[in-house]
Design an enzyme around this catalytic site. Structure first.
Site, PDB file in Angstrom:
ATOM      1  N   ARG A 105       0.871  -1.185   0.000  1.00 56.12           N
ATOM      2  CA  ARG A 105       0.000   0.000   0.000  1.00 56.12           C
ATOM      3  C   ARG A 105       0.900   1.223   0.000  1.00 56.12           C
ATOM      4  O   ARG A 105       1.630   1.456   0.972  1.00 56.12           O
ATOM      5  CB  ARG A 105      -0.928  -0.005   1.223  1.00 56.12           C
ATOM      6  CG  ARG A 105      -1.676   1.301   1.387  1.00 56.12           C
ATOM      7  CD  ARG A 105      -2.820   1.225   2.382  1.00 56.12           C
ATOM      8  NE  ARG A 105      -3.948   0.512   1.827  1.00 56.12           N
ATOM      9  CZ  ARG A 105      -5.186   0.542   2.327  1.00 56.12           C
ATOM     10  NH1 ARG A 105      -5.446   1.219   3.425  1.00 56.12           N
ATOM     11  NH2 ARG A 105      -6.155  -0.134   1.746  1.00 56.12           N
ATOM     12  N   HIS A 132      -7.254   0.783  -6.633  1.00 54.40           N
ATOM     13  CA  HIS A 132      -7.425  -0.157  -5.518  1.00 54.40           C
ATOM     14  C   HIS A 132      -8.025  -1.460  -6.084  1.00 54.40           C
ATOM     15  O   HIS A 132      -9.183  -1.785  -5.846  1.00 54.40           O
ATOM     16  CB  HIS A 132      -8.353   0.477  -4.472  1.00 54.40           C
ATOM     17  CG  HIS A 132      -8.285  -0.147  -3.121  1.00 54.40           C
ATOM     18  ND1 HIS A 132      -7.474  -1.228  -2.816  1.00 54.40           N
ATOM     19  CD2 HIS A 132      -8.950   0.137  -1.965  1.00 54.40           C
ATOM     20  CE1 HIS A 132      -7.642  -1.548  -1.535  1.00 54.40           C
ATOM     21  NE2 HIS A 132      -8.527  -0.740  -1.006  1.00 54.40           N
ATOM     22  N   GLN A 135      -9.861  -4.069  -3.870  1.00 55.76           N
ATOM     23  CA  GLN A 135     -11.198  -3.638  -3.475  1.00 55.76           C
ATOM     24  C   GLN A 135     -12.198  -3.986  -4.589  1.00 55.76           C
ATOM     25  O   GLN A 135     -13.302  -4.473  -4.317  1.00 55.76           O
ATOM     26  CB  GLN A 135     -11.197  -2.124  -3.210  1.00 55.76           C
ATOM     27  CG  GLN A 135     -12.545  -1.575  -2.805  1.00 55.76           C
ATOM     28  CD  GLN A 135     -12.993  -2.042  -1.419  1.00 55.76           C
ATOM     29  OE1 GLN A 135     -12.252  -1.915  -0.458  1.00 55.76           O
ATOM     30  NE2 GLN A 135     -14.180  -2.596  -1.324  1.00 55.76           N
ATOM     31  N   ASP A 227     -17.604   6.581  -1.489  1.00 52.49           N
ATOM     32  CA  ASP A 227     -16.358   6.506  -0.717  1.00 52.49           C
ATOM     33  C   ASP A 227     -16.194   7.870  -0.041  1.00 52.49           C
ATOM     34  O   ASP A 227     -16.962   8.806  -0.309  1.00 52.49           O
ATOM     35  CB  ASP A 227     -15.189   6.218  -1.683  1.00 52.49           C
ATOM     36  CG  ASP A 227     -13.850   6.009  -0.972  1.00 52.49           C
ATOM     37  OD1 ASP A 227     -13.841   5.862   0.272  1.00 52.49           O
ATOM     38  OD2 ASP A 227     -12.812   5.995  -1.674  1.00 52.49           O
ATOM     39  N   CYS A 268     -16.639   1.240   0.326  1.00 56.41           N
ATOM     40  CA  CYS A 268     -15.425   0.438   0.537  1.00 56.41           C
ATOM     41  C   CYS A 268     -14.968   0.506   1.991  1.00 56.41           C
ATOM     42  O   CYS A 268     -14.237  -0.362   2.448  1.00 56.41           O
ATOM     43  CB  CYS A 268     -14.324   0.886  -0.404  1.00 56.41           C
ATOM     44  SG  CYS A 268     -13.907   2.633  -0.197  1.00 56.41           S
TER      45      CYS A 268
HETATM   46  N1   CP Z   1     -11.310  -0.534   1.999  1.00 54.05           N
HETATM   47  C1   CP Z   1     -10.070  -0.562   2.478  1.00 54.05           C
HETATM   48  O1   CP Z   1      -9.089  -0.708   1.765  1.00 54.05           O
HETATM   49  O2   CP Z   1      -9.994  -0.458   3.838  1.00 54.05           O
HETATM   50  P1   CP Z   1      -8.660  -0.210   4.672  1.00 54.05           P
HETATM   51  O3   CP Z   1      -8.131   1.123   4.290  1.00 54.05           O
HETATM   52  O4   CP Z   1      -9.089  -0.283   6.104  1.00 54.05           O
HETATM   53  O5   CP Z   1      -7.679  -1.307   4.343  1.00 54.05           O
HETATM   54  N1  NVA Z   2     -10.245   6.575  -1.348  1.00 55.62           N
HETATM   55  C1  NVA Z   2      -9.865   6.101  -0.038  1.00 55.62           C
HETATM   56  C2  NVA Z   2     -10.020   4.614   0.035  1.00 55.62           C
HETATM   57  C3  NVA Z   2      -9.674   3.998   1.360  1.00 55.62           C
HETATM   58  C4  NVA Z   2      -9.840   2.529   1.343  1.00 55.62           C
HETATM   59  C5  NVA Z   2      -8.430   6.515   0.229  1.00 55.62           C
HETATM   60  O1  NVA Z   2      -7.589   6.423  -0.679  1.00 55.62           O
HETATM   61  O2  NVA Z   2      -8.134   6.957   1.347  1.00 55.62           O
END
Ligand code: CP
Ligand code: NVA
Length: 322
Positions: A105, A132, A135, A227, A268
């Site tokens: 990540r 992502h 997801q 989101d 998500c």
């Molecule tokens: N949806 C998602 O990726 O959640 P986290 O940021 O908690 O991993």
């Molecule tokens: N769009 C959000 C998704 C988190 C899972 C972010 O990038 O913070």
């Protein structure tokens, strides 16, 4: 040298491979429900490198690996110092010599692609500023379970045209799901992005529409998906974003405008209750947020078994149980 398969973008997998990932995920989920946890990844280890916070992604990968007979090592980037304490190349080579896969990540998408260049084991994108894809796998599994099919299903994305939305459009194009995207001005996908996300050969059942008015965008939708308005790393834009997105809140009024009693709500997560979505919708019978989050683990177990055991091998499309 054998080409390593990665899962950084949805374009890294061909459609039959995507089908195979879902086939494995569904088989494993059904086994898991009846208490069976076959050790398809016995002795295998993945490293998890996280530059941003996480609940679902970390827990789903860690639990998934244990359930499959393997393990994981969690590495906060501030502890390993990717590109700071030592070079990305050195870390890539060393990790590849010890683990079977790397889940990353990253703040910047290019950090994931750069690391992958030096890895002789698969690298999985666990969220970047651009996408992502893990997801998106869980989202499609959730839709398929709910409606029994993907083709012909219509999802209205109401909110920021962000990383999660990008992967949603990309997977929808591959699987024949209809997507309508509604974002305020200044937070929409560019035409160039749309072209890239839709790919050169979308399935015929796929369609993409941009409808700015959220009340018009959700008409006929089987699912409304949103989101956060402020993603990780955008904290300094919070005030302007809250103003820009105010009309894009998912509430009872908007949910009604699908015109369908059967329509569901997706997010998500994590959610900012009271901003992009009301408590009433989060906790409504139409909400599938917990099922969707749970499917992160099931979908990724499919991805892990495919990527670590099957990808690149000839004998591919057999049943797991045989
Ligand atoms: N949806 C998602 O990726 O959640 P986290 O940021 O908690 O991993
Ligand atoms: N769009 C959000 C998704 C988190 C899972 C972010 O990038 O913070």
């Amino acid at each position: 040298m054998k080409k390593v398969r990665h899962f950084i973008n949805l374009s890294d997998v061909k459609n039959p491979e995507l089908d195979r990932i879902f086939q494995i995920a569904e088989e494993l989920k059904s086994e898991w429900k009846s208490g069976v946890r076959k050790q398809y990844l016995q002795g295998k280890v993945i490293a998890l490198i996280f530059e941003k916070m996480s609940l679902r992604t970390r827990v789903s990968f860690e639990s998934g690996m244990v359930q499959l007979g393997g393990g994981s090592v969690f590495l906060e980037n501030q502890h390993i110092g990717l590109g700071v304490r030592e070079s990305v190349a050195d870390i890539g080579h060393v990790l590849s010599s010890m683990v079977d896969g790397i889940v990353y990540r990253a703040k910047k998408h290019t950090s994931v692609t750069s690391l992958a260049k030096y890895c002789s084991c698969p690298v999985i994108n666990a969220l970047t500023d651009q996408s992502h894809p893990c997801q998106a796998l869980a989202d499609m599994l959730t839709i398929k379970e709910e409606f029994g099919k993907l083709e012909g299903i219509k999802i209205a994305w109401v909110g920021d045209s962000n990383n999660v939305a990008a992967s949603l459009v990309e997977i929808a194009a591959k699987l024949g799901v209809q997507v309508v995207v509604s974002s305020p001005e200044g937070y929409e996908f560019s035409e160039k992005q749309i072209k890239k996300l839709c790919g050169s050969k979308p399935k015929s059942a796929f369609s993409f529409e941009k409808i700015q008015d959220p009340f018009k965008a959700v008409a006929g939708a089987d699912a409304i998906y949103t989101d956060v308005w402020v993603s990780m790393g955008q904290e300094n834009e919070e005030e302007e974003r809250k103003k820009a997105f105010a009309r894009w809140q998912i509430n009872k009024e908007l949910m009604k405008r699908t015109g369908k009693k059967s329509s569901i709500f997706l997010h998500c997560l994590p959610a900012r209750r009271g901003l992009e979505v009301t408590d009433e919708i989060m906790d409504s019978p139409q909400s599938r947020i917990v099922e969707q989050a749970a499917n992160r683990m099931h979908a990724q177990k499919g991805l892990l078994v495919w990527l670590l055991n099957e990808a690149g091998k000839k004998e591919n499309f057999r049943s797991l149980s045989r």
